[in-house]
Design an enzyme around this catalytic site. Structure first.
Site, PDB file in Angstrom:
ATOM      1  N   ASP A  62     -65.738   1.039  30.056  1.00  0.00           N
ATOM      2  CA  ASP A  62     -64.433   0.417  30.252  1.00  0.00           C
ATOM      3  C   ASP A  62     -64.549  -1.064  30.598  1.00  0.00           C
ATOM      4  O   ASP A  62     -65.635  -1.569  30.896  1.00  0.00           O
ATOM      5  CB  ASP A  62     -63.642   1.169  31.339  1.00  0.00           C
ATOM      6  CG  ASP A  62     -64.504   1.641  32.511  1.00  0.00           C
ATOM      7  OD1 ASP A  62     -65.581   1.063  32.741  1.00  0.00           O
ATOM      8  OD2 ASP A  62     -64.096   2.578  33.197  1.00  0.00           O
ATOM      9  N   ASN A 128     -59.486  10.613  42.155  1.00  0.00           N
ATOM     10  CA  ASN A 128     -58.451  11.414  41.493  1.00  0.00           C
ATOM     11  C   ASN A 128     -59.014  12.149  40.274  1.00  0.00           C
ATOM     12  O   ASN A 128     -58.269  12.710  39.489  1.00  0.00           O
ATOM     13  CB  ASN A 128     -57.264  10.524  41.088  1.00  0.00           C
ATOM     14  CG  ASN A 128     -57.677   9.436  40.086  1.00  0.00           C
ATOM     15  OD1 ASN A 128     -58.817   9.419  39.616  1.00  0.00           O
ATOM     16  ND2 ASN A 128     -56.751   8.555  39.750  1.00  0.00           N
ATOM     17  N   HIS A 130     -60.753  10.728  37.802  1.00  0.00           N
ATOM     18  CA  HIS A 130     -60.875   9.969  36.564  1.00  0.00           C
ATOM     19  C   HIS A 130     -62.331   9.789  36.147  1.00  0.00           C
ATOM     20  O   HIS A 130     -63.232   9.746  36.980  1.00  0.00           O
ATOM     21  CB  HIS A 130     -60.107   8.637  36.615  1.00  0.00           C
ATOM     22  CG  HIS A 130     -60.705   7.553  37.448  1.00  0.00           C
ATOM     23  ND1 HIS A 130     -59.942   6.718  38.239  1.00  0.00           N
ATOM     24  CD2 HIS A 130     -61.981   7.130  37.628  1.00  0.00           C
ATOM     25  CE1 HIS A 130     -60.735   5.850  38.839  1.00  0.00           C
ATOM     26  NE2 HIS A 130     -61.975   6.074  38.484  1.00  0.00           N
ATOM     27  N   GLU A 135     -57.100   8.375  33.565  1.00  0.00           N
ATOM     28  CA  GLU A 135     -56.442   8.843  34.769  1.00  0.00           C
ATOM     29  C   GLU A 135     -55.911  10.264  34.556  1.00  0.00           C
ATOM     30  O   GLU A 135     -55.821  10.736  33.418  1.00  0.00           O
ATOM     31  CB  GLU A 135     -55.277   7.899  35.113  1.00  0.00           C
ATOM     32  CG  GLU A 135     -55.691   6.437  35.307  1.00  0.00           C
ATOM     33  CD  GLU A 135     -56.380   6.151  36.638  1.00  0.00           C
ATOM     34  OE1 GLU A 135     -56.913   7.092  37.270  1.00  0.00           O
ATOM     35  OE2 GLU A 135     -56.396   4.975  37.049  1.00  0.00           O
TER      36      GLU A 135
HETATM   37  C1  F6R Z   1     -66.509   2.511  36.021  1.00  0.00           C
HETATM   38  C2  F6R Z   1     -65.831   3.779  35.780  1.00  0.00           C
HETATM   39  C3  F6R Z   1     -65.148   4.523  36.873  1.00  0.00           C
HETATM   40  C4  F6R Z   1     -66.020   4.722  38.110  1.00  0.00           C
HETATM   41  C5  F6R Z   1     -65.244   5.450  39.188  1.00  0.00           C
HETATM   42  C6  F6R Z   1     -66.056   5.594  40.467  1.00  0.00           C
HETATM   43  O1  F6R Z   1     -67.057   2.016  34.817  1.00  0.00           O
HETATM   44  O2  F6R Z   1     -65.816   4.195  34.684  1.00  0.00           O
HETATM   45  O3  F6R Z   1     -64.739   5.775  36.387  1.00  0.00           O
HETATM   46  O4  F6R Z   1     -67.172   5.436  37.769  1.00  0.00           O
HETATM   47  O5  F6R Z   1     -64.068   4.772  39.471  1.00  0.00           O
HETATM   48  O6  F6R Z   1     -66.234   4.330  41.015  1.00  0.00           O
HETATM   49  P1  F6R Z   1     -67.177   4.089  42.290  1.00  0.00           P
HETATM   50  O7  F6R Z   1     -68.559   4.360  41.840  1.00  0.00           O
HETATM   51  O8  F6R Z   1     -66.972   2.653  42.648  1.00  0.00           O
HETATM   52  O9  F6R Z   1     -66.716   5.049  43.329  1.00  0.00           O
END
Ligand code: F6R
Length: 234
Positions: A62, A128, A130, A135
């Site tokens: 992303d 959540n 994701h 989402e």
């Molecule tokens: C980032 C991504 C997100 C993160 C997720 C967890 O490229 O795809 O799905 O993996 O938000 O983020 P952290 O590791 O900061 O808790």
């Protein structure tokens, strides 16, 4: 899904590096990569190895809309700083956060992913549920697309910005279908904040309300976590 629990983060990340390097040594050349706090220690450890990725291609999950690759909070910059600067790949791809036409940009990225099917996909997980920026409620059939970020996701990511107001409201993300086409998936869930959602995934719920639950039907998923079973769990 194969679950491995670790009492030490050090051991968890050592194992994660082993899995990635073994995949590469077994012939994987296309890697889907993630950003976020969970991945920072992992990339630091990969940089300590002598693994060579110069015959591999990477595709990030992303990118924020509106941030250039030089912006310190862009995922392009994150990847350069934490990994590519020390471990270059033959080619590294991310969605272009400054693209003029979001529909065309999502289609361009998706067609790259279809041209170079992923051998390996690395995932973190949002509180959540994701994966990427898919989402809750995102279709399991989704391809790369533009998303409006949930307020909870913007709040969770505000720690990387000066204030939550600076967190972009939109992002490009690989879709859930784009993610689960990968031959092998490694999900890392670290920290108490991920306990509830991880339990839902491990309970084999299969619901678009928890995007990561799509992994329960994938044939080759490894989950690494530092969360121990609670005393009342089986
Ligand atoms: C980032 C991504 C997100 C993160 C997720 C967890 O490229 O795809 O799905 O993996 O938000 O983020 P952290 O590791 O900061 O808790």
């Amino acid at each position: 899904m194969k679950l491995e629990r670790f009492s030490s983060k050090e051991d968890l990340y050592t194992r994660a590096v082993d899995i990635i390097v073994n995949a590469k040594n077994d012939g994987a050349t296309t890697f889907g990569l993630a950003t976020g706090g969970t991945m920072e220690p992992l990339y630091a450890k990969i940089c300590e190895t002598d693994a060579d990725f110069t015959n591999c291609m990477s595709f990030n999950l992303d990118e924020y809309v509106g941030l250039s690759a030089k912006h310190e909070q862009s995922y392009a910059y994150y990847m350069y700083k934490h990994l590519f600067h020390h471990k270059p790949f033959k080619e590294s791809h991310l969605p272009n956060g400054l693209a003029d036409n979001p529909t065309e940009e999502a289609a361009r990225y998706e067609s790259l992913l279809q041209q170079y099917p992923l051998d390996f996909q690395l995932l973190g997980i949002g509180q959540n549920g994701h994966i990427g920026f898919n989402e809750p409620g995102t279709s399991f059939d989704s391809l790369t697309h533009l998303v409006t970020l949930e307020e909870s996701t913007r709040q969770a990511n505000a720690r990387f910005f000066d204030s939550v107001d600076e967190v972009p409201t939109e992002a490009y993300t690989m879709g859930i279908q784009s993610i689960i086409r990968a031959k092998c998936i490694l999900l890392i869930a670290v920290g108490e904040a991920k306990r509830t959602v991880l339990e839902r995934v491990l309970a084999s719920e299969y619901t678009e309300a928890v995007p990561a639950s799509v992994l329960t039907k994938h044939p080759n998923v490894i989950i690494l976590t530092d969360l121990q079973k609670e005393e009342n769990e089986q």
